[in-house]
Design a protein around this motif. Structure first.
Motif, PDB file in Angstrom:
ATOM      1  N   ASN A   1       8.475 -13.817  -4.690  1.00 58.02           N
ATOM      2  CA  ASN A   1       8.690 -12.394  -4.469  1.00 58.02           C
ATOM      3  C   ASN A   1       8.053 -11.612  -5.617  1.00 58.02           C
ATOM      4  N   VAL A   2       7.158 -10.709  -5.310  1.00 57.61           N
ATOM      5  CA  VAL A   2       6.425  -9.954  -6.324  1.00 57.61           C
ATOM      6  C   VAL A   2       6.924  -8.511  -6.341  1.00 57.61           C
ATOM      7  N   ILE A   3       7.383  -8.051  -7.500  1.00 56.87           N
ATOM      8  CA  ILE A   3       7.858  -6.679  -7.626  1.00 56.87           C
ATOM      9  C   ILE A   3       6.689  -5.724  -7.835  1.00 56.87           C
ATOM     10  N   ASP A   4       5.703  -6.125  -8.636  1.00 57.37           N
ATOM     11  CA  ASP A   4       4.545  -5.268  -8.918  1.00 57.37           C
ATOM     12  C   ASP A   4       3.479  -5.465  -7.841  1.00 57.37           C
ATOM     13  N   VAL A   5       3.790  -5.006  -6.633  1.00 54.19           N
ATOM     14  CA  VAL A   5       2.883  -5.194  -5.506  1.00 54.19           C
ATOM     15  C   VAL A   5       1.610  -4.378  -5.670  1.00 54.19           C
ATOM     16  N   LYS A   6       1.717  -3.175  -6.236  1.00 52.91           N
ATOM     17  CA  LYS A   6       0.549  -2.308  -6.316  1.00 52.91           C
ATOM     18  C   LYS A   6      -0.570  -2.930  -7.160  1.00 52.91           C
ATOM     19  N   THR A   7      -0.212  -3.626  -8.236  1.00 53.29           N
ATOM     20  CA  THR A   7      -1.243  -4.288  -9.053  1.00 53.29           C
ATOM     21  C   THR A   7      -1.848  -5.459  -8.305  1.00 53.29           C
ATOM     22  N   LEU A   8      -1.009  -6.209  -7.610  1.00 49.49           N
ATOM     23  CA  LEU A   8      -1.493  -7.353  -6.838  1.00 49.49           C
ATOM     24  C   LEU A   8      -2.481  -6.894  -5.770  1.00 49.49           C
ATOM     25  N   LEU A   9      -2.167  -5.819  -5.065  1.00 46.01           N
ATOM     26  CA  LEU A   9      -3.088  -5.270  -4.065  1.00 46.01           C
ATOM     27  C   LEU A   9      -4.391  -4.820  -4.696  1.00 46.01           C
ATOM     28  N   ASN A  10      -4.287  -4.139  -5.813  1.00 48.13           N
ATOM     29  CA  ASN A  10      -5.478  -3.606  -6.473  1.00 48.13           C
ATOM     30  C   ASN A  10      -6.415  -4.706  -6.945  1.00 48.13           C
ATOM     31  N   GLU A  11      -5.867  -5.857  -7.246  1.00 43.05           N
ATOM     32  CA  GLU A  11      -6.676  -6.966  -7.757  1.00 43.05           C
ATOM     33  C   GLU A  11      -7.175  -7.898  -6.650  1.00 43.05           C
ATOM     34  N   SER A  12      -6.834  -7.579  -5.390  1.00 45.50           N
ATOM     35  CA  SER A  12      -7.229  -8.434  -4.265  1.00 45.50           C
ATOM     36  C   SER A  12      -8.455  -7.876  -3.557  1.00 45.50           C
ATOM     37  N   ASP A  13      -9.065  -8.712  -2.718  1.00 45.45           N
ATOM     38  CA  ASP A  13     -10.281  -8.319  -1.995  1.00 45.45           C
ATOM     39  C   ASP A  13     -10.059  -8.117  -0.501  1.00 45.45           C
ATOM     40  N   VAL A  14      -9.162  -8.905   0.102  1.00 45.68           N
ATOM     41  CA  VAL A  14      -8.910  -8.827   1.549  1.00 45.68           C
ATOM     42  C   VAL A  14      -7.421  -9.080   1.790  1.00 45.68           C
TER      43      VAL A  14
ATOM     44  N   PHE B   1     -15.541  -1.769   5.237  1.00 49.70           N
ATOM     45  CA  PHE B   1     -14.130  -1.629   5.573  1.00 49.70           C
ATOM     46  C   PHE B   1     -13.360  -0.949   4.438  1.00 49.70           C
ATOM     47  N   HIS B   2     -13.705  -1.284   3.203  1.00 45.55           N
ATOM     48  CA  HIS B   2     -13.068  -0.638   2.043  1.00 45.55           C
ATOM     49  C   HIS B   2     -13.313   0.869   2.066  1.00 45.55           C
ATOM     50  N   ASN B   3     -14.544   1.271   2.282  1.00 42.99           N
ATOM     51  CA  ASN B   3     -14.877   2.699   2.293  1.00 42.99           C
ATOM     52  C   ASN B   3     -14.126   3.440   3.399  1.00 42.99           C
ATOM     53  N   ASN B   4     -14.008   2.815   4.558  1.00 45.99           N
ATOM     54  CA  ASN B   4     -13.254   3.427   5.656  1.00 45.99           C
ATOM     55  C   ASN B   4     -11.775   3.577   5.304  1.00 45.99           C
ATOM     56  N   ALA B   5     -11.228   2.565   4.638  1.00 41.03           N
ATOM     57  CA  ALA B   5      -9.823   2.624   4.241  1.00 41.03           C
ATOM     58  C   ALA B   5      -9.571   3.778   3.283  1.00 41.03           C
ATOM     59  N   ILE B   6     -10.421   3.929   2.303  1.00 41.56           N
ATOM     60  CA  ILE B   6     -10.268   5.010   1.328  1.00 41.56           C
ATOM     61  C   ILE B   6     -10.373   6.372   2.012  1.00 41.56           C
TER      62      ILE B   6
ATOM     63  N   ASN C   1     -10.765  -0.258   9.129  1.00 45.53           N
ATOM     64  CA  ASN C   1     -10.909  -1.036   7.889  1.00 45.53           C
ATOM     65  C   ASN C   1     -10.731  -2.538   8.065  1.00 45.53           C
ATOM     66  N   GLY C   2     -10.993  -3.048   9.271  1.00 47.25           N
ATOM     67  CA  GLY C   2     -10.831  -4.487   9.371  1.00 47.25           C
ATOM     68  C   GLY C   2     -11.101  -5.070  10.732  1.00 47.25           C
ATOM     69  N   VAL C   3     -10.596  -6.282  10.905  1.00 47.34           N
ATOM     70  CA  VAL C   3     -10.833  -7.072  12.112  1.00 47.34           C
ATOM     71  C   VAL C   3      -9.488  -7.454  12.729  1.00 47.34           C
ATOM     72  N   VAL C   4      -9.413  -7.348  14.049  1.00 43.66           N
ATOM     73  CA  VAL C   4      -8.213  -7.736  14.800  1.00 43.66           C
ATOM     74  C   VAL C   4      -8.592  -8.881  15.737  1.00 43.66           C
TER      75      VAL C   4
ATOM     76  N   VAL D   1      -8.888  -5.631   6.051  1.00 41.20           N
ATOM     77  CA  VAL D   1      -7.780  -6.429   6.557  1.00 41.20           C
ATOM     78  C   VAL D   1      -8.243  -7.315   7.700  1.00 41.20           C
ATOM     79  N   LEU D   2      -7.556  -8.438   7.831  1.00 44.95           N
ATOM     80  CA  LEU D   2      -7.696  -9.314   9.001  1.00 44.95           C
ATOM     81  C   LEU D   2      -6.298  -9.535   9.533  1.00 44.95           C
ATOM     82  N   VAL D   3      -6.043  -9.083  10.772  1.00 41.82           N
ATOM     83  CA  VAL D   3      -4.696  -9.162  11.343  1.00 41.82           C
ATOM     84  C   VAL D   3      -4.780  -9.664  12.780  1.00 41.82           C
TER      85      VAL D   3
END
Length: 353
Positions: free
Chosen positions: A244-257, A326-331, A298-301, A281-283
């Motif tokens: 369980n990660v409390i600092d989710v925002k940093t984890l997201l910021n450091e991820s690619d997908v 996909f990143h640019n679209n998300a922003i 921003n991704g693939v379904v 995202v891939l969902v």
């Protein structure tokens, strides 16, 4: 306005985090908020440190809260009288339940308006329960188009569509999207059958080309089984179980997908958080997952199919140009899933009752 929310627990689940964000934003706008939890973390087998952090956030925003206790799941009389106690002391204008236990308990209250939000694409309760709820529920809320249609099939009471939202102050947007090696794939969620993480692990075992690291953040009873599966598939060195990660925002910021392979969903908060952070995202095509991707671009379904999922995952891992698009679209487009938009719509529903 005085608003009482009923949620399952002070846990890391999407519905719980969303209800917390709604409550905090409502409190910031001058509304008086009280949250009733059905379970304590210790009763539900959830992370105690997360519960403590959750409650501190409520206290910081002058939000009162109380606990009913898990016994009410087996003995509704306990839930009915406990909720009546909280309502008598708080005197709310609106009682808004985010689980059907709370909605049933609220039927025995007087002098309040009742709202029930369904947070999943599965009913989980017998359809006859909704005939009972219809007797006194004033409005239903579906968190995506699919959830709204599901509710409309079982109720005659008005159903409102309000997309989930996320407090953007909890998000660090990726200001730059650089090409990393290994490509960091991130899953956030409970390690449960619903999340179907076995499919994600199996798909990862088929990926060839660029190196990747799959990070799995969450708690749940399936952890030993999933660790064993990663070993069996020969990808244990590429998988990190983070708990369980409390600092989710940093984890997201450091991820690619952001990756998710759910068997069923509502409108996942984790996917919205990833989208607001600027992640591709891939969902899987369940619940409202595709609605987010279609609205933001921003991704693939893909279907819940190992072949489709592994092909899409390999393409995202190996093609930086697609990830960057996909990143640019998300922003650019993710603002529609802000918590402020969700609160505006909720308050409009409350005012209409």
């Amino acid at each position: 306005m005085k608003i009482l929310h009923i949620i399952s627990s002070a846990a890391a689940g999407g519905a719980e985090v969303y209800a917390r964000d709604l409550s905090i934003e409502m409190a910031k706008r001058g509304h008086d908020i009280f949250i009733v939890f059905l379970d304590r973390a210790s009763e539900a087998g959830r992370d105690l440190s997360f519960e403590n952090a959750f409650l501190k956030q409520l206290q910081k925003n002058n939000i009162k809260y109380g606990f009913i206790g898990q016994k009410a799941r087996r003995n509704p009389i306990i839930g009915i009288f406990s909720l009546r106690h909280f309502v008598k002391s708080f005197n709310p204008d609106v009682v808004h339940s985010h689980l059907y236990y709370g909605a049933v308990f609220s039927l025995f209250l007087n002098g309040v308006k009742r709202v029930y939000t369904h947070h999943n694409i599965r009913l989980r309760a017998n359809k006859s329960i909704y005939k009972l709820l219809d007797l006194r529920i004033d409005a239903y809320i579906g968190i995506c188009d699919a959830c709204k249609r599901l509710l409309e099939d079982v109720t005659k009471v008005p159903v409102h569509h309000i997309d989930n939202g996320v407090d953007e102050s909890r998000i660090i947007k990726k200001s730059q999207y650089i090409e990393n090696n290994p490509v960091k794939l991130l899953f956030i969620g409970r390690l449960s059958d619903q999340k179907n993480i076995g499919l994600l692990l199996e798909a990862a075992s088929y990926v060839r080309g660029s190196d990747f690291l799959l990070m799995i953040a969450g708690e749940g009873a399936l952890l030993p089984e999933l660790k064993a599966l990663s070993e069996k598939l020969g990808i244990a060195s590429k998988v990190r179980f983070l708990g369980n990660v409390i600092d989710v925002k940093t984890l997201l910021n450091e991820s690619d997908v952001f990756v998710m392979s759910s068997a069923w969903e509502g409108l996942p908060i984790a996917q919205i958080e990833a989208t607001l952070a600027g992640l591709p995202v891939l969902v899987t095509n369940v619940g409202g997952c595709s609605e987010i991707v279609n609205n933001v671009g921003n991704g693939v379904v893909v279907n819940v199919d190992i072949g489709e999922y592994s092909v899409a995952l390999e393409e995202l891992v190996n093609d930086y140009s697609i990830r960057l698009k996909f990143h640019n679209n998300a922003i650019k487009n993710s603002w529609i899933y802000s918590i402020t938009t969700s609160v505006d719509k909720h308050l409009s529903v409350y005012d209409s009752l």
